[in-house]
Design an enzyme around this catalytic site. Sequence first.
Site, PDB file in Angstrom:
ATOM      1  CB  SER A   1     -32.603 -63.941  -0.119  1.00 43.46           C
ATOM      2  OG  SER A   1     -31.692 -64.992   0.029  1.00 43.46           O
TER       3      SER A   1
ATOM      4  CD  GLU B   1     -27.002 -66.873  -0.156  1.00 46.99           C
ATOM      5  OE1 GLU B   1     -27.039 -68.050   0.249  1.00 46.99           O
ATOM      6  OE2 GLU B   1     -25.957 -66.262  -0.360  1.00 46.99           O
TER       7      GLU B   1
ATOM      8  CE1 TYR C   1     -30.681 -63.510  -5.480  1.00 42.45           C
ATOM      9  CE2 TYR C   1     -29.785 -64.264  -3.382  1.00 42.45           C
ATOM     10  CZ  TYR C   1     -30.855 -64.101  -4.245  1.00 42.45           C
ATOM     11  OH  TYR C   1     -32.116 -64.519  -3.847  1.00 42.45           O
TER      12      TYR C   1
END
Length: 366
Positions: A132, A134, A156
Amino acid sequence: MRKAMITGITGQDGSYLAEFLLGKGYEVHGIVRRTSSLNRSRIDHLRSYEQGPAPRLILHYGDLGNSAALVKLLYELRPDEVYNLAAQSHVRISFDIPDYTIDVTGTGVSRILEAVIQSGIGRAVRFYQASSSEMFGKVQEVPQRESTPFWPRSPYACAKAMAHWLTVNYREAYNLFACSGILFNHESPRRGENFVTRKISIGAACIKAGLQDKLSLGNLDAKRDWGYAKEYVEAMWLMLQQDKPGDYVIATNETHTVRDFLEAAFGRLGLDWRRHVEFDEHYLRPTEVDLLIGDYSKAKRELGWEPQTRMKALAELMADADYRLTKAGRLCPFGKPEESGFGNIESICDSGSPGARAAQLDSVPR
Ligand code: NAP
Ligand code: GDD
């Protein structure tokens, strides 16, 4: 016939990937976890592939928390390709349930990679890990590319960074064909209702239909590189068709604020979002990712992949889809969608009444 195994098949990406692989003639094995009520609405429209003498879509119970089941499934199925899409994927919620998120989204990847080794399939399988953007978090470079250092800003993102490095490590240590797809935000009418784009498209549709008047949101300044999920699953597949495994950024190379997305989705339905959106600090995160924009030039060069749908068109297609659902009586006030057929939005909107669909769901045992 080529055989693929997908974890997270009931999620947004899993449903598009299953469709894509079935379209290519694959036999698709999906891993579903046990839930107290069935949670397969995004793949209900693929049910015909589960039936008949030679089904090409086969669901198995499993969980990224359960190593033994993963080893057994891989040993018995011996898939050509494994797509690991399962995760606790909500960033803000990962602050509420950090241990769980790290266990599924991070350690779960160690379990499935180790299962690849323990099942003995090793080099015979091609493995995709859903990494990801992120991971870039507090970004160290603009735009972000495969070599940009990570600075994760949530449990996460920390779990995804660990999972990414595990994938790289198993590739180097055991010579596995393991790829990490670093995907930037991708959305669709099948997006979970508590991600910001879908919250906005549902909110706009319900406001337009007179079912609600206000929509509560958090930080409107965050910038994201939003693409269309349906196009991103092809990139996953392309990574596994190359001569050598690698890591790839998949993105649109455009960035927009949450405000821009509001403007596009509400504007599509003839609404002024400023009259309806209210701030709720509940939706803020302890640490935010302010800016994401991806450089997908490696994917373009090596995979021949390019995005087609940009933010405005994406926001419009999502607003249209949710407005069609509200008109069909399938979205309730406060943005809570009804159960029946929720995930199959594109085809529900074109065919079948809610009642008929519910009856169809009841009549087929699963
Ligand atoms: P999603 O809609 O939240 O789907 C997640 C899937 O994982 C669901 O099928 C879920 O099952 C399953 N799952 C959750 N916990 C599990 C467990 N313990 N064992 C087995 N399965 C489990 O996510 P998505 O948007 O499709 O994203 C797919 C993957 O890409 C995720 O790993 C996500 O973190 C990653 N990713 C997504 C984006 C994006 O913008 N969408 C961007 C980069 C990376 P249930 O249906 O039972 O909950
Ligand atoms: N969810 C949510 N709800 N986000 C809001 C809200 C709200 O009410 N209001 C503002 N936002 C802001 C968030 O603070 C964030 O900056 C941005 O909208 C996007 O939030 P999400 O849609 O929840 O997505 P995300 O960027 O945090 O994470 C998604 O993309 C990642 C890839 O970069 C998820 O799909 C992750 O699983 C994925 O890895």
